[in-house]
Design an enzyme around this catalytic site. Structure first.
Site, PDB file in Angstrom:
ATOM      1  N   ALA A  90       0.841  -1.199   0.000  1.00  0.00           N
ATOM      2  CA  ALA A  90       0.000   0.000   0.000  1.00  0.00           C
ATOM      3  C   ALA A  90       0.873   1.244   0.000  1.00  0.00           C
ATOM      4  O   ALA A  90       2.039   1.193   0.379  1.00  0.00           O
ATOM      5  CB  ALA A  90      -0.886  -0.010   1.235  1.00  0.00           C
ATOM      6  N   GLY A 136      -0.295  -5.376   0.314  1.00  0.00           N
ATOM      7  CA  GLY A 136      -1.443  -5.210  -0.578  1.00  0.00           C
ATOM      8  C   GLY A 136      -1.202  -5.785  -1.957  1.00  0.00           C
ATOM      9  O   GLY A 136      -2.135  -6.232  -2.633  1.00  0.00           O
ATOM     10  N   GLU A 139      -1.996  -9.300  -1.774  1.00  0.00           N
ATOM     11  CA  GLU A 139      -3.457  -9.457  -1.667  1.00  0.00           C
ATOM     12  C   GLU A 139      -4.131  -9.355  -3.045  1.00  0.00           C
ATOM     13  O   GLU A 139      -5.118 -10.035  -3.308  1.00  0.00           O
ATOM     14  CB  GLU A 139      -4.017  -8.421  -0.679  1.00  0.00           C
ATOM     15  CG  GLU A 139      -3.568  -8.751   0.751  1.00  0.00           C
ATOM     16  CD  GLU A 139      -3.987  -7.714   1.790  1.00  0.00           C
ATOM     17  OE1 GLU A 139      -4.884  -8.020   2.587  1.00  0.00           O
ATOM     18  OE2 GLU A 139      -3.413  -6.613   1.797  1.00  0.00           O
TER      19      GLU A 139
END
Length: 698
Positions: A90, A136, A139
């Site tokens: 992120a 992230g 993910e």
């Protein structure tokens, strides 16, 4: 052209599918389609060298996925167009200063919806992953149906280092796909794994090389790829009764590394899995709330601050390092370890000493270090080849940088310089690793004092990231700049300081260590003193730290600082001198305050009924650190309060979740700190007198 060379070159070029049209409708993505009807979606965040996930990027991804729902390609490849890797996680900037968990949860909810939508696409999707795939980014990869790793890929969930856990569905998708014990361990430690380990865990379906990507993608989309399937064991370990048992084991493991009251994230993650695993939608919802609540904790906000301090100090190193050959004089504990570290970071290193034994010992320790930090045997061998024993000290003639690490005796150092100076290259830098002698004293006998500066490393060199870059008022500014770039080139963080007794870190740590000795004098149990520091959040207590550093070194630094700063420091107890005279120096001799076995201090637990840690004990240890940091700012030894906090965290391990000694004072309130120091002054004497710098400190 030799086909092997062709192969190497081919591996440098990323296989990115068909050439995208010049007028892409998207700012951060390129979307093309190949002759098999497979869509290639390339992450290419505008204006950066690495992909990170931000709110605007995810919003655009949502538009891309909406387009794909309509177009229904034969398959989808998700890939990064950046050389640096897939997605580095992120955009941490968006986390700074968050204070309302509901607002965070709304934001995270939006991001979840995009990832869920990508997962729900009714076409075979495959992530092709090279380089770093973290947080992230991982993910996003988990939301694809298949994952193919290039052999240089690295996977991990480093969120725990920021006081968080995964927040884009990773806690759910990862524990479904991979044995939850191993999945949880990776999320709880933040460690990264390579492509082969990811394949053996079932995180990726295949590992390949760049030149085979096209074929691998076809196999994946057309059902020919043998996919990693979660086994029966996963399902069993995700069952309620088993989870309860495993969760309590995880908690006791976590307590060893990160106490719950300071580090809430690991426990929030364990609770999330224990309560909700097996119920996908409940766990996804709970993850959003848990992540949002963690984001606004002081721990997460301070650890995010520390993340930016590291970035800021990295930038301050600057680029354009000119040092390729380092010559180290003195193969003792520090010199040998500095030489080994430089060799591990691609420097050519010559290591000189008067005697052969220390060089032999340093080579042996270097081989052990390389074994620990390098996976490939060939890399270990290359690093050892770069570290050259140099009994005759001939390396001086070609070295770009000379680091002197001989014992802390002024005459000895000056004698070494007298022999060096005539042989050095014109533009070579002469650096001392002194921890106590001011450069003003060292430079008096030099023909060209402007070349002298300090590079002060911390022990253990391979673990502590800080290097103090010390100048005297005659140091050549261009050489200082080169020295900072060198520190950056060996993956260390430079702290520019002006020469003054103890520089910054030792001057701030010495009162902490000596205060602990004063408490011993008052017959306080040494284990209790250490427990007080650990309760505040230090990685280890001051007594154990003194043993680690070496009681002889503590004594030298303490004496030197007392001669300069007098009663602002606690006196050195006579019994400490006697201990050093007896050769009880701590870890290196096997006995100091503690007995040391295999590099660990032996400690019996404290008696349940005995005295407990008090707030006053903690204040006596930690407030003098903040007091000295304020004094160093006032005197202009250092000029940036943020970097002072970074230095204490990266040079000593000062409680990172408190954001550093100055941030701690700011958070607690300057008035509270000053009045606590005044109260201690009345009770224990002038060494606690608040520095005048507090009046102007913000």
């Amino acid at each position: 052209m030799d086909s092997r060379i062709m192969d190497v070159l081919a591996d440098r070029v990323l296989e990115l599918g068909p050439k995208p049209a010049a007028d892409s409708p998207y700012r951060n993505f390129k979307l093309t389609r190949d002759e098999d009807g497979i869509a290639w979606l390339l992450f290419d965040r505008a204006g950066t060298s690495a992909n990170t996930l931000s709110a605007d990027l995810l919003e655009e991804l949502d538009a891309v996925v909406a387009a794909l729902e309509k177009q229904r390609p034969t398959g989808l490849v998700v890939r990064s167009a950046k050389k640096s890797g897939f997605i580095a996680g992120a955009d941490v900037n968006e986390f700074r200063g968050a204070s309302d968990p509901r607002a965070v949860e709304t934001e995270i909810g939006r991001a979840h919806a995009v990832i869920d939508r990508l997962e729900a696409l009714r076409v075979p999707s495959v992530a092709v992953i090279h380089g770093f795939c973290l947080g992230g980014g991982l993910e996003v990869a988990l939301a694809c149906q298949m994952r193919i790793a290039i052999d240089d890929a690295r996977f991990g969930f480093p969120e725990v280092m920021l006081g968080l856990h995964p927040g884009l569905g990773g806690t759910v998708r990862f524990t479904e796909l991979v044995n939850p014990m191993q999945a949880m361990t990776l999320m709880l430690t933040g460690k990264t794994i390579d492509a082969r380990r990811a394949k053996s865990l079932g995180l990726v379906d295949a590992v390949t090389q760049e030149r085979h990507v096209r074929n691998a993608v076809k196999d994946a989309v057309f059902g020919r790829l043998k996919r990693a399937k979660p086994g029966m064991l996963n399902a069993i370990l995700n069952l309620g009764p088993v989870r309860g048992l495993l969760a309590s084991r995880m908690r006791s493991e976590a307590e060893k590394a990160a106490p719950r009251k300071h580090y809430p994230a690991p426990y929030a993650l364990i609770e999330l899995w224990e309560k909700h695993a097996g119920n996908r939608s409940a766990m996804l919802n709970a993850e959003k709330a848990s992540f949002a609540n963690l984001m606004v904790t002081p721990t997460a906000q301070n650890l995010i601050r520390v993340f930016f301090l590291r970035e800021q100090m990295k930038k301050a190193a600057g680029s354009g390092n000119k040092v390729q050959h380092v010559h180290v004089i003195g193969a003792g504990a520090m010199g040998g370890d500095i030489a080994a570290w430089c060799a591990s970071q691609d420097m050519r290193v010559t290591l000189a000493d008067m005697k052969a034994e220390p060089i032999g010992g340093a080579m042996k320790r270097a081989a052990e270090l390389f074994g620990k930090i390098m996976r490939k045997r060939t890399d270990q061998r290359d690093a050892l080849d770069r570290l050259i024993p140099d009994m005759d000290g001939e390396g001086v003639r070609n070295a770009d940088l000379i680091i002197e690490a001989v014992p802390e005796k002024l005459e000895l150092k000056q004698k070494v310089y007298a022999g060096l100076e005539p042989k050095m290259k014109q533009d070579a830098i002469l650096a001392t690793n002194t921890s106590s002698i001011p450069l003003q004293d060292l430079r008096t006998t030099l023909a060209r004092p402007e070349r002298l500066l300090g590079l002060h490393f911390f022990n253990p060199v391979s673990r502590l990231q800080l290097v103090e870059v010390i100048s005297h008022d005659g140091t050549d500014a261009a050489m200082l700049k080169e020295a900072r770039a060198f520190v950056g080139a060996i993956d260390r963080l430079p702290l520019p300081v002006k020469s003054s007794p103890g520089f910054l870190v030792n001057r701030a740590l010495t009162p902490y260590m000596l205060e602990a000795m004063m408490m011993l004098d008052e017959k306080t149990d040494q284990r209790l003193i250490d427990a007080a520091a650990v309760e505040f959040g230090m990685p280890m207590g001051p007594i154990e730290l003194a043993d680690q550093v070496g009681l002889d070194i503590c004594l030298d630094v303490g004496d030197m600082l007392r001669s300069k700063f007098g009663d602002t420091l606690p006196p050195t107890p006579a019994w400490l001198r006697e201990k050093v005279a007896r050769g009880e120096l701590g870890r290196k001799t096997g006995k100091g305050f503690y007995t040391w076995k295999d590099g660990k201090a032996e400690k019996a637990p404290l008696p349940e009924t005995g005295p407990k840690v008090s707030d006053e004990m903690i204040d006596r240890l930690v407030l003098p650190i903040s007091n000295v940091c304020v004094a160093a700012l006032r005197e202009g030894i250092v000029d940036d309060p943020d970097v002072v906090d970074g230095a204490m965290i990266f040079g000593t391990g000062y409680a990172p979740f408190r954001g550093g000694p100055l941030n701690y004072a700011r958070t607690r309130g300057v008035d509270s700190v000053v009045s606590a120091l005044r109260a201690l002054t009345q009770k224990f004497g002038d060494r606690f007198a608040p520095d005048a710098g507090w009046e102007t400190f913000k």
